[in-house]
Design an enzyme around this catalytic site. Structure first.
Site, PDB file in Angstrom:
ATOM      1  N   HIS A   1       0.985  -1.316  -0.141  1.00  0.00           N
ATOM      2  CA  HIS A   1       0.016   0.050  -0.570  1.00  0.00           C
ATOM      3  C   HIS A   1       0.669   1.106  -0.045  1.00  0.00           C
ATOM      4  O   HIS A   1       0.261   2.096  -0.417  1.00  0.00           O
ATOM      5  CB  HIS A   1      -0.572   0.009   1.504  1.00  0.00           C
ATOM      6  CG  HIS A   1      -1.990  -1.249   1.073  1.00  0.00           C
ATOM      7  ND1 HIS A   1      -2.486  -1.594   0.538  1.00  0.00           N
ATOM      8  CD2 HIS A   1      -2.433  -1.633   2.675  1.00  0.00           C
ATOM      9  CE1 HIS A   1      -3.174  -2.613   0.084  1.00  0.00           C
ATOM     10  NE2 HIS A   1      -3.123  -2.865   1.785  1.00  0.00           N
TER      11      HIS A   1
ATOM     12  N   ASP B   1       3.352  -8.934   0.552  1.00  0.00           N
ATOM     13  CA  ASP B   1       4.005  -9.631   1.809  1.00  0.00           C
ATOM     14  C   ASP B   1       3.210 -10.990   2.104  1.00  0.00           C
ATOM     15  O   ASP B   1       3.516 -12.271   1.768  1.00  0.00           O
ATOM     16  CB  ASP B   1       4.481  -8.945   2.878  1.00  0.00           C
ATOM     17  CG  ASP B   1       3.218  -8.548   3.255  1.00  0.00           C
ATOM     18  OD1 ASP B   1       2.026  -7.858   3.403  1.00  0.00           O
ATOM     19  OD2 ASP B   1       3.437  -7.655   5.043  1.00  0.00           O
TER      20      ASP B   1
END
Length: 493
Positions: A81, A243
């Site tokens: 993000h 991730d």
């Protein structure tokens, strides 16, 4: 023997694993910390991520008894993000606002109000919170408009590290699907979202990275930065991934299986062959790193909750787990709504932790148990939301991340679910998943083939011991859903 490097550039640190490209055998690993952050203002300098990567890579090759020139492929996974803004000379324009920075909550609320939860879910698969990139760009546009005057590239964390290696501005569909301006189900950017809610005088199509498939190569390590690390210019670099998405690869997550990842954030996820669009805002309908979908729920407050309880009790993690497992399971025990630093899911950035049921005969054991249960109850609500959104998430449950090392987390999760909980032979799921991708790109193979071939063994199974009844659930939901008097304040001062 080919050697691949899997990189996990997380909120706390950068981890690099070196693995044998043929069988996934771990050869060496290294880690280097990142600067710590605390919401509501949570920012890091992307240039420090690169420095940490270099240090971690050096430690990994030293442990493996190799040199950087022995590496044949690299893939980078990283926290999601955060916008990394570069000018046309590749200079970082400002510190990156991280996923857990909640200062863009007002912008997020406005975006959701204007398009509606269903409109957002239909457009990008998720309802944006302050975590999403588009809200952070809207905050920068309102508060630091001159920063955007100079922007040439809008990258995400793993994009930035890949850019430093290859000189190519690329991303992957897993990371792009968490921005709020990429529709993974159509494979296209939505620049009109940026024009409407950020700035309408920027050529956004020019600033955004090319979206690659999960088995595509981003390029080769041909930059001066890559040479400074000692990498050969023919080293192939994978597309990278978010991730959690790489973590699913590292675990070998199969259809119907559910993964609970217990780290700084707590994440519940499953795989899906079809996209999920959840207007309730509980489930992010993002793409995965294998060509499918990864509906997930992400909480801001996970292992740091039990870190805090351990600090308050003056014990280490092993003793905290022992206390929690020794606590009596009386039905009127303490219940914690664990929103210590606000929360992302549910979207309550101004909330704080609330403890209820405190009695004069309360014990240290019960407080320890409340910490673990407060985290787990919130995550299991997310699991329930994933199923309610239409994803099949009723298969075996695996737990990973730093919190999975705690016997108390494993036992409490099994008790709340009323189902067995597995652990697998994976110390660093995200770095391992990035290595899976690197091996696939090196071999010209489908990443799913390598994922399945490297699927780690089950190392343990925890059976439910004490059923968490409806009374605890009722009290938890009432506490977690209750508005707080000062909620909504995300002022930086």
């Amino acid at each position: 023997m080919g050697v691949v490097a899997g990189v996990d550039s997380s909120t706390q640190s950068c981890t690099v694993e070196l693995r044998d490209a043929s069988d996934g055998r771990l050869l060496g690993s290294g880690r280097s910390p990142h600067a710590s952050t605390t919401p509501p203002v949570s920012e890091q300098d992307p240039r420090e991520w690169w420095q940490a990567f270099g240090h971690a890579l050096g430690r990994a090759v030293d442990q493996a008894g190799l040199a950087a020139r022995d590496i044949d492929a690299v893939s980078v996974a990283a926290q999601c993000h955060s916008p990394v803004l570069l000018d046309d000379h590749d200079r970082v324009l400002r510190r990156a606002k991280l996923w857990n920075d909640t200062t863009s909550s007002p912008q997020a609320a406005r975006l959701v109000h204007e398009l509606g939860p269903a409109g957002w879910a239909d457009a990008v698969g998720s309802v944006p919170t302050a975590a999403f990139t588009v809200t952070k760009l809207a905050w920068i546009a309102e508060n630091e408009p001159r920063t955007l005057d100079a922007v040439a590239h809008v990258l995400l964390p793993h994009d930035y590290l890949t850019y430093r290696l290859t000189g190519r501005a690329v991303t992957d569909r897993s990371e792009a699907s968490g921005t709020g301006y990429y529709a993974a189900h159509t494979g296209s950017y939505l620049p009109k979202h940026l024009e409407r809610w950020v700035r309408d005088d920027i050529d956004w199509a020019r600033t955004l990275p090319t979206v690659l498939g999960p088995s595509d190569a981003a390029g080769h390590a041909t930059t001066s930065d890559a040479r400074a690390l000692g990498l050969r210019p023919d080293v192939v670099v994978g597309a990278g991934a978010g991730d959690q998405h790489a973590g699913a690869l590292g675990i070998g997550l199969a259809p119907r299986q559910v993964l609970y990842s217990l780290g700084t954030s707590g994440v519940v996820m499953t795989t899906s062959s079809v996209p999920v669009h959840d207007a309730s805002a509980w489930v992010d309908g993002v793409a995965d790193a294998a060509g499918g979908w990864l509906p997930l729920m992400c909480s801001l407050n996970c292992a740091k909750v039990t870190d805090t309880v351990a600090r308050l009790l003056g014990v280490d993690h092993a003793e905290l787990a022992r206390l929690a497992l020794a606590a009596p399971r009386r039905p009127d025990r303490m219940v914690l709504a664990a929103f210590l630093d606000g929360e992302r899911t549910p979207d309550r950035p101004g909330a704080r932790g609330v403890l209820a049921g405190l009695r004069s005969d309360a014990t240290r054991e019960e407080l320890a148990l409340a910490g673990f249960e407060g985290v787990v109850l919130g995550l299991v609500r997310g699991h329930q939301a994933i199923q309610a959104a239409g994803a099949t998430a009723d298969g075996p449950v695996t737990v990973t991340g730093g919190g999975a090392r705690s016997a108390a987390y494993r036992q409490v999760l099994a008790d709340v679910l009323g189902r067995p909980v597995e652990t697998r032979d994976v110390a660093e799921a995200t770095a391992r998943g990035a290595a899976v991708q690197a091996a696939a790109v090196l071999a010209g193979a489908d990443v799913r083939e390598v994922r399945d071939a490297w699927s780690p063994a089950v190392t343990g199974v925890v059976e439910p011991r004490d059923h968490v009844g409806e009374d605890i659930w009722r009290r938890y939901r009432a506490l977690a859903d209750r508005p707080q008097p000062d909620e909504g304040s995300t002022d930086e001062g």
